[in-house]
Design a protein around this motif. Structure first.
Motif, short mmCIF file in Angstrom:
data_model
loop_
_atom_site.label_atom_id
_atom_site.label_comp_id
_atom_site.label_asym_id
_atom_site.label_seq_id
_atom_site.Cartn_x
_atom_site.Cartn_y
_atom_site.Cartn_z
N ALA A 1 -16.69 -16.82 -7.51
CA ALA A 1 -15.33 -15.95 -8.16
C ALA A 1 -14.56 -16.75 -9.09
O ALA A 1 -14.38 -17.86 -9.09
CB ALA A 1 -14.51 -15.75 -6.67
N ARG B 1 -8.91 -21.77 -4.91
CA ARG B 1 -9.55 -21.85 -3.55
C ARG B 1 -8.55 -22.78 -2.96
O ARG B 1 -8.10 -23.91 -3.26
CB ARG B 1 -10.94 -22.78 -3.79
CG ARG B 1 -11.98 -21.79 -4.59
CD ARG B 1 -13.22 -22.59 -4.64
NE ARG B 1 -13.92 -22.55 -3.40
CZ ARG B 1 -15.23 -22.98 -3.32
NH1 ARG B 1 -15.86 -23.30 -4.38
NH2 ARG B 1 -15.81 -22.93 -2.20
N PRO C 1 -13.73 -15.15 2.24
CA PRO C 1 -14.68 -14.37 1.27
C PRO C 1 -15.02 -13.11 1.52
O PRO C 1 -15.58 -12.77 2.56
CB PRO C 1 -15.96 -15.23 1.69
CG PRO C 1 -15.46 -16.79 2.25
CD PRO C 1 -14.18 -16.26 2.86
N THR D 1 -10.28 -25.38 3.70
CA THR D 1 -10.67 -24.48 4.85
C THR D 1 -9.64 -24.87 6.06
O THR D 1 -9.17 -26.03 6.16
CB THR D 1 -12.15 -24.92 5.43
OG1 THR D 1 -13.08 -24.80 4.26
CG2 THR D 1 -12.55 -24.21 6.42
N THR E 1 -19.93 -7.11 -1.88
CA THR E 1 -20.80 -8.54 -1.89
C THR E 1 -22.43 -7.98 -1.77
O THR E 1 -23.16 -8.76 -2.23
CB THR E 1 -20.20 -9.49 -0.92
OG1 THR E 1 -20.33 -9.02 0.17
CG2 THR E 1 -18.98 -9.90 -1.33
N VAL F 1 -12.09 -10.77 -3.77
CA VAL F 1 -11.89 -12.21 -4.34
C VAL F 1 -12.53 -11.99 -5.84
O VAL F 1 -12.07 -12.59 -6.74
CB VAL F 1 -12.27 -13.31 -3.88
CG1 VAL F 1 -11.81 -13.40 -2.23
CG2 VAL F 1 -13.87 -13.27 -3.61
N THR G 1 -17.49 -17.13 -2.54
CA THR G 1 -16.32 -17.85 -2.87
C THR G 1 -16.68 -18.65 -4.13
O THR G 1 -15.88 -18.89 -4.96
CB THR G 1 -15.95 -18.68 -1.91
OG1 THR G 1 -15.58 -18.07 -0.89
CG2 THR G 1 -14.52 -19.55 -2.33
N SER H 1 -20.37 -18.85 1.13
CA SER H 1 -19.95 -19.91 0.09
C SER H 1 -20.34 -19.54 -1.14
O SER H 1 -19.40 -19.67 -2.08
CB SER H 1 -20.78 -21.28 0.33
OG SER H 1 -20.17 -21.61 1.57
N VAL I 1 -8.44 -17.96 -1.77
CA VAL I 1 -9.53 -17.53 -0.96
C VAL I 1 -9.64 -18.89 0.02
O VAL I 1 -9.67 -19.98 -0.59
CB VAL I 1 -10.93 -16.94 -1.63
CG1 VAL I 1 -11.14 -18.42 -2.54
CG2 VAL I 1 -11.93 -16.92 -0.72
N CYS I 2 -9.87 -18.49 1.18
CA CYS I 2 -9.94 -19.64 2.11
C CYS I 2 -11.52 -19.56 2.72
O CYS I 2 -11.88 -18.31 3.14
CB CYS I 2 -9.04 -19.53 3.50
SG CYS I 2 -9.48 -20.68 4.82
N ASP I 3 -12.43 -20.47 2.46
CA ASP I 3 -13.63 -20.54 3.19
C ASP I 3 -13.90 -20.33 4.56
O ASP I 3 -12.93 -20.71 5.19
CB ASP I 3 -14.32 -21.76 2.35
CG ASP I 3 -14.78 -21.74 1.31
OD1 ASP I 3 -15.40 -20.73 0.47
OD2 ASP I 3 -14.73 -22.54 0.38
#
Length: 382
Positions: A370, A375, A323, A378, A154, A327, A367, A364, A343-345
């Motif tokens: 992506a 998604r 994130p 959370t 990233t 992802v 994510t 954020s 993916v979980c924020d």
């Protein structure tokens, strides 16, 4: 960016600098796309730990050439993965030069001095981490007219954005903090590196990435990494019925609170029936021990980047992640397999008091940009 002949008519001398397994994987992906197939395999099957420097002989006069310089870190997990990736690089016929770049007080001076000659002769330099002080120092030496930045996860997103805005090069999780004494001392080198990574009439710059690039610096060529080398060499994998979870080093980098992270992993594993936890190479042994004891997850220490591990299989039908780079990369490596990446924020309440002001927005964005991922809501913690 097409290969260019050097002044003497030889094929471009390409020198790549890597400090992590993922960087080396992406150098191989770039070389595959560019058709740098290599020549004779490196005769050395491994890099002995006690050897300070391993240099494979001079390249043959004809054929594409790629020499990968590994600026070895001290972390045992990273070193192990780099050794495995170095073996794969030799299998592709490319040359590997292993540098104990952090092996003592004098190691940086010896490493840079030993590389100065080959660096000045290189027509093209490939690097995996433009934020690295080592790489920035080496950039002050090179005369190469072609510079290539391959993915370092990233961080590539932030590098491209900073280059486009003309900002100083600072890792995203440190941005917003006050520069320390070392930062101030190194500022002239960092500024020089940024100038060299800015294309002009005499220098071309390419970014090779699987990450979304929303701000393209003027004159920079952006090439998409679709993990074609990985898919051509490995798999398709055997898919298991359960879910696997991917770890992150956000706790180790001081972004996320350790207790909150532990609770989030526990809740995710319970909700989705995850059985295995693929540890990030930077995760601490103490944290992983607690995760195993308190969640019942099987902790897996991968010996290769997760993209290759997943492609070889077996891998769960669902892969859970916070994130992170995967992802973006796993859907590309696993295209057509039916594996779902979810993916979980990161909830803002999980961040530490010392986390960079940029942390929440950056995560954020990782994510939100992506593609081909599911998604999750959370995780709500007590």
């Amino acid at each position: 960016m097409s290969p260019r002949a050097g002044q003497s008519g030889h094929p471009p001398r390409t020198l790549a600098f890597v400090e992590s397994p993922v960087q080396l994987l992406n150098v191989l992906e770039w070389a595959h796309l560019r058709g740098l197939r290599g020549t004779d395999p490196d005769p050395l099957p491994s890099v002995p730990a006690q050897v300070r420097r391993t240099v494979v002989g001079d390249p043959p006069p004809a054929g594409p050439e790629l020499t990968v310089v590994v600026l070895a870190p001290t972390d045992p997990m990273t070193r192990g993965q780099l050794r495995r990736m170095a073996d794969l690089t030799r299998d592709e016929g490319h040359r590997v030069r292993w540098e104990e770049a952090r092996g003592g007080t004098t190691a940086p001076f010896s490493t840079i001095g030993g590389l100065a000659g080959v660096l000045r002769r290189a027509d093209r330099v490939v690097m995996g981490d433009p934020f690295s002080r080592y790489v920035q120092l080496l950039l002050t030496i090179t005369r190469a007219q072609d510079l290539v930045v391959v993915d370092d996860g990233t961080a590539t997103m932030e590098f491209v954005a900073q280059l486009a805005r003309g900002e100083r090069l600072v890792r995203w999780h440190r941005k917003g903090g006050r520069p320390g004494p070392r930062d101030l001392l190194f500022a002239p080198v960092s500024s020089s590196a940024r100038r060299r990574l800015t294309p002009n009439d005499r220098r071309r710059v390419e970014v090779f990435s699987s990450m979304p690039v929303t701000e393209t610096p003027q004159g920079v060529t952006v090439t998409t990494n679709d993990f074609s080398w990985t898919r051509s060499r490995f798999g398709p994998p055997r898919i298991t019925k359960g879910a696997d979870m991917v770890g992150t080093s956000l706790v180790e980098t001081g972004v996320v609170d350790g207790e909150r992270y532990l609770e989030a992993v526990r809740n995710l594993a319970k909700t989705h029936g995850a059985k295995r936890y693929f540890a990030h190479r930077r995760e601490s042994a103490e944290k992983l021990h607690r995760l195993a004891a308190e969640t019942g997850l099987e902790i897996v220490r991968p010996d290769l980047p997760l993209e290759l591990i997943a492609r070889r299989g077996p891998i769960g039908r669902t892969v859970l992640s916070f994130p992170s780079t995967v992802v973006h990369t796993l859907p590309l490596a696993l295209v057509g397999t039916g594996v779902r990446v979810a993916v979980c924020d990161i909830d803002p309440t999980w961040l530490t008091e010392t986390a960079s002001p940029r942390a929440q927005g950056f995560l954020s964005g990782v994510t939100g940009t992506a593609r081909d991922v599911h998604r999750l809501e959370t995780v709500r913690l007590a």
